[in-house]
Design an enzyme around this catalytic site. Sequence first.
Site, PDB file in Angstrom:
ATOM      1  N   LYS A 120      54.232 -45.664 -24.801  1.00 60.77           N
ATOM      2  CA  LYS A 120      53.162 -46.156 -23.925  1.00 60.77           C
ATOM      3  C   LYS A 120      53.450 -45.727 -22.492  1.00 60.77           C
ATOM      4  O   LYS A 120      54.564 -45.890 -22.007  1.00 60.77           O
ATOM      5  CB  LYS A 120      53.042 -47.683 -24.015  1.00 60.77           C
ATOM      6  N   GLU A 122      51.603 -45.762 -18.420  1.00 58.46           N
ATOM      7  CA  GLU A 122      50.518 -46.283 -17.581  1.00 58.46           C
ATOM      8  C   GLU A 122      49.741 -45.081 -17.063  1.00 58.46           C
ATOM      9  O   GLU A 122      50.297 -44.148 -16.492  1.00 58.46           O
ATOM     10  CB  GLU A 122      51.091 -47.179 -16.476  1.00 58.46           C
ATOM     11  N   GLU A 189      44.635 -53.751 -19.818  1.00 61.06           N
ATOM     12  CA  GLU A 189      45.218 -54.986 -19.268  1.00 61.06           C
ATOM     13  C   GLU A 189      44.346 -55.500 -18.121  1.00 61.06           C
ATOM     14  O   GLU A 189      44.013 -54.737 -17.202  1.00 61.06           O
ATOM     15  CB  GLU A 189      46.652 -54.720 -18.761  1.00 61.06           C
TER      16      GLU A 189
END
Length: 272
Positions: A120, A122, A189
Amino acid sequence: MSSQNKNPGKVSVRTLREKKEQGEKLACLTAYDAAFAAVLDRADIDVVLVGDSLGMVVQGLETTVPVTMDEIIYHSRMVARGLKHAMLMVDMPFMSYATPEEATANAGRLMKEAGAEILKLEWGAAQLETVQRLTRCGIPVCAHLGLQPQSVFKLGGYRVQGRDKETADAMLNDARLLEAAGADVLLLECVPSGLARRITQQVKVPVIGIGAGVDCDGQILVLYDILDIAPGKRTRFSKNFMADAGSIAGAVEHFRDTVREGTFPGPEHSFD
Ligand code: KIV
């Protein structure tokens, strides 16, 4: 070598995609050691994330920024030993993917040394080439959109993202770009529920939400938040599942069931 899958019960990116197609919700949690990982695995959690949130919940730091590659590898190796079924997702720490070259080298370490099965990172426009490159190397990628805690100093705090039309349209466009670049999973998110719903409907890859409403394909929370042992104030989007459960395994199962039934998150855990 046999062509049979040695562990047919193991969750893969293909399983996640099939579940999206069949409308089955994904229940995902973080873990940072083998003992908790095994509890999550026994509870049939789909994806276990070694998040850089370990900086805040395990190390007692103020942000995720100081977390290093070596620390992520150390925790991921422990978590990998606890998993038989769940897919192991591992966070690329701050500045470990600043250039496509660094990203490729560090992604190789996470796959080879840490036992990661999907990485993962960002998302930022600078990562498009990185996503393409990792995809070409056969490395599954989850792109984290919306609130990006590694950019907290640039953002000036932890805030809901994509509330106005311009930023919402940009996020939807990013989601499409990422899908075309080869991203296997998107994670949203702190995104308004309506925007998260649009993104989830408009991409074929599974979308996992945290503070992004009930219409994402799956939900993820920080394990220590659902057990109510995280330091500091609980965020709006998390819930104490320990309160009525009586055991850690019970809390994890309750989280899993409410995600799969579509009763968590409620409006009180989401943003407009
Ligand atoms: O680091 C982490 O735990 C995460 C989750 C909050 C999604 O990125």
